[in-house]
Design an enzyme around this catalytic site. Structure first.
Site, PDB file in Angstrom:
ATOM      1  N   SER A 129      10.830  41.299  42.721  1.00 41.97           N
ATOM      2  CA  SER A 129      10.550  40.724  44.038  1.00 41.97           C
ATOM      3  C   SER A 129       9.215  39.993  43.997  1.00 41.97           C
ATOM      4  O   SER A 129       8.273  40.447  43.323  1.00 41.97           O
ATOM      5  CB  SER A 129      10.491  41.827  45.092  1.00 41.97           C
ATOM      6  N   LYS A 156       7.472  46.955  42.455  1.00 40.44           N
ATOM      7  CA  LYS A 156       8.061  45.702  41.958  1.00 40.44           C
ATOM      8  C   LYS A 156       7.094  44.992  40.996  1.00 40.44           C
ATOM      9  O   LYS A 156       7.536  44.340  40.052  1.00 40.44           O
ATOM     10  CB  LYS A 156       8.462  44.793  43.119  1.00 40.44           C
TER      11      LYS A 156
HETATM   12  N1  LIG Z   1      17.367  41.717  50.117  1.00 40.51           N
HETATM   13  C1  LIG Z   1      16.271  41.035  49.788  1.00 40.51           C
HETATM   14  O1  LIG Z   1      15.767  40.186  50.560  1.00 40.51           O
HETATM   15  C2  LIG Z   1      15.624  41.273  48.452  1.00 40.51           C
HETATM   16  C3  LIG Z   1      14.502  40.468  48.110  1.00 40.51           C
HETATM   17  C4  LIG Z   1      13.903  40.669  46.884  1.00 40.51           C
HETATM   18  C5  LIG Z   1      14.397  41.622  46.013  1.00 40.51           C
HETATM   19  N2  LIG Z   1      15.473  42.387  46.367  1.00 40.51           N
HETATM   20  C6  LIG Z   1      15.956  43.387  45.423  1.00 40.51           C
HETATM   21  O2  LIG Z   1      17.335  43.205  45.201  1.00 40.51           O
HETATM   22  C7  LIG Z   1      17.924  44.442  44.759  1.00 40.51           C
HETATM   23  C8  LIG Z   1      19.190  44.705  45.546  1.00 40.51           C
HETATM   24  O3  LIG Z   1      18.836  44.939  46.897  1.00 40.51           O
HETATM   25  P1  LIG Z   1      19.753  44.583  48.152  1.00 40.51           P
HETATM   26  O4  LIG Z   1      18.969  43.686  49.017  1.00 40.51           O
HETATM   27  O5  LIG Z   1      21.114  44.185  47.696  1.00 40.51           O
HETATM   28  O6  LIG Z   1      19.770  46.009  48.869  1.00 40.51           O
HETATM   29  P2  LIG Z   1      20.938  47.052  49.201  1.00 40.51           P
HETATM   30  O7  LIG Z   1      22.090  46.368  49.838  1.00 40.51           O
HETATM   31  O8  LIG Z   1      20.263  48.167  49.910  1.00 40.51           O
HETATM   32  O9  LIG Z   1      21.429  47.537  47.755  1.00 40.51           O
HETATM   33  C9  LIG Z   1      20.646  48.370  46.963  1.00 40.51           C
HETATM   34  C10 LIG Z   1      21.555  48.994  45.907  1.00 40.51           C
HETATM   35  O10 LIG Z   1      20.754  49.858  45.064  1.00 40.51           O
HETATM   36  C11 LIG Z   1      21.431  51.104  44.989  1.00 40.51           C
HETATM   37  N3  LIG Z   1      20.539  52.212  44.656  1.00 40.51           N
HETATM   38  C12 LIG Z   1      19.496  52.715  45.364  1.00 40.51           C
HETATM   39  N4  LIG Z   1      18.970  53.772  44.720  1.00 40.51           N
HETATM   40  C13 LIG Z   1      19.683  53.932  43.578  1.00 40.51           C
HETATM   41  C14 LIG Z   1      19.650  54.843  42.499  1.00 40.51           C
HETATM   42  N5  LIG Z   1      18.758  55.849  42.449  1.00 40.51           N
HETATM   43  N6  LIG Z   1      20.542  54.704  41.486  1.00 40.51           N
HETATM   44  C15 LIG Z   1      21.448  53.709  41.508  1.00 40.51           C
HETATM   45  N7  LIG Z   1      21.570  52.833  42.520  1.00 40.51           N
HETATM   46  C16 LIG Z   1      20.693  52.945  43.537  1.00 40.51           C
HETATM   47  C17 LIG Z   1      22.098  51.284  46.344  1.00 40.51           C
HETATM   48  O11 LIG Z   1      23.088  52.289  46.275  1.00 40.51           O
HETATM   49  P3  LIG Z   1      23.499  53.198  47.555  1.00 40.51           P
HETATM   50  O12 LIG Z   1      24.552  52.431  48.303  1.00 40.51           O
HETATM   51  O13 LIG Z   1      24.000  54.448  46.923  1.00 40.51           O
HETATM   52  O14 LIG Z   1      22.255  53.407  48.386  1.00 40.51           O
HETATM   53  C18 LIG Z   1      22.664  49.880  46.522  1.00 40.51           C
HETATM   54  O15 LIG Z   1      23.844  49.738  45.783  1.00 40.51           O
HETATM   55  C19 LIG Z   1      16.832  45.496  44.934  1.00 40.51           C
HETATM   56  O16 LIG Z   1      16.222  45.770  43.696  1.00 40.51           O
HETATM   57  C20 LIG Z   1      15.848  44.821  45.880  1.00 40.51           C
HETATM   58  O17 LIG Z   1      14.551  45.325  45.749  1.00 40.51           O
HETATM   59  C21 LIG Z   1      16.095  42.216  47.560  1.00 40.51           C
END
Ligand SMILES: NC(=O)c1ccc[n+]([C@@H]2O[C@H](COP(=O)([O-])OP(=O)(O)OC[C@H]3O[C@@H](n4cnc5c(N)ncnc54)[C@H](OP(=O)(O)O)[C@@H]3O)[C@@H](O)[C@H]2O)c1
Length: 228
Positions: A129, A156
């Protein structure tokens, strides 16, 4: 066939990345910590499934052993699992955020290295991020400057640094980190911000499909390299 593992792929960016890579012909394994959610997502996508909790060594080893037995190698690893962890700023929360967002990268990478070394074009992508960019959080013109997410940002920053360190230590494998762009997922739902996962997953897909001469040790968003 390119064999790909995506952690945290049962929803959000990971799920959409899996969908797009399947469309490109990859053999995709959806990694998910919850069996029911993971199996449901994998079935909806037509992907493989491995139970994989990035905070649990036993789960990580078993997931990579399953892929090793079935495929004999791993070509693409996407570190996507992540949590925001903004409920509190205290020791237990910090341990959880770092365990998931940073230590998990070490666990999964170490377990995957033997299989990655058997690939002819091994590639590791870290969904990091720009909230972890020292440049962005110190730049008042950037939205990251105003984000009160100390633990998430710090974890991050560690995720990006781990990517750079692995790139240096493993010259035969590409390691790149990325900022996907602010995306409307469960992670950001409380803020009501972000574009569709469809757009952001393209950034992940681009770095997951680099050719053998592609870059390593970079931190990128959709416009190119992001300052550290
Ligand atoms: N959304 C944004 O604007 C944004 C911006 C920058 C970076 N990111 C990064 O993008 C990535 C995906 O995020 P997202 O936005 O798609 O969020 P999200 O919809 O909340 O998805 C997060 C995923 O990570 C899984 N997870 C959490 N803890 C875990 C663990 N201990 N072991 C395995 N899986 C685990 C969750 O599983 P569960 O369903 O079991 O909770 C879910 O499948 C993250 O690394 C986030 O930091 C997102």
């Amino acid at each position: 066939m390119t064999v790909t593992l995506i952690t945290g792929a049962n929803k959000g960016l990971g799920f959409e990345t899996a969908r797009q890579l399947l469309e490109l012909g990859h053999t995709v394994y959806v990694g998910a910590r919850d069996i029911e959610r993971g199996e449901k997502a994998a079935a909806a996508l037509g992907a493989g499934f491995v139970q994989l909790d990035v905070t649990d060594d036993v789960s990580v080893s078993a997931a990579l052993a399953t892929i090793g037995a079935a495929e004999g190698r791993l070509d693409v690893l996407v570190h996507n699992a992540g949590i925001l962890g903004n409920e509190a700023l205290d020791g237990p929360t910090a341990l959880r955020v770092f365990d998931t967002n940073a230590v998990g990268i070490v666990r999964v990478t170490e377990a995957a290295l033997p299989l990655l070394r058997r690939s002819s074009n091994p590639t590791v992508v870290t969904v990091s991020s720009s909230a972890g960019s020292f440049w962005a959080v110190n730049n008042p013109d950037r939205p990251e400057y105003h984000l009160p997410l100390a633990l998430y940002s710090a974890a991050k920053a560690a995720a990006t640094m781990l990517t750079v360190q692995y790139a240096k230590a493993q010259p035969g494998i590409k390691f790149n980190a990325l900022e996907p762009g602010t995306t409307a997922t469960d992670l950001t739902a409380a803020f009501g911000i972000g574009r569709t996962p469809l757009e952001s997953a393209k950034v992940v897909v681009r770095l997951a499909t680099l050719g053998p001469d592609g870059p390593t040790g970079t931190f990128q968003d959709e416009d190119g390299e992001v300052p550290w």
